[in-house]
Design a protein around this motif. Sequence first.
Motif: not given
Length: 61
Positions: A1-9, A24-28, A52-59
């Motif tokens: 199963m592939a990891k869900a991906k954070v998208t930025f706009k 991020y799928p499943g999150a606000e 750095g932001w992704l790391r701080s959010q646990g992604y």
Amino acid sequence: MAKAKVTFKIVRIAEDNWSIQADYPGAEPRMITGLTSKADADEWINGERRIGWLRSQGYAK
């Protein structure tokens, strides 16, 4: 199963006020604020600040 991906706009609030919406799928959606231009937002997305932001959010490790 592939990891869900954070998208930025990139979102323009005003001439000198830009934000990035992180989805991020499943999150606000989360807003990254404090950016002063589109170039600053592009640099954030393409640079170390994104990692750095992704790391701080646990992604990311």
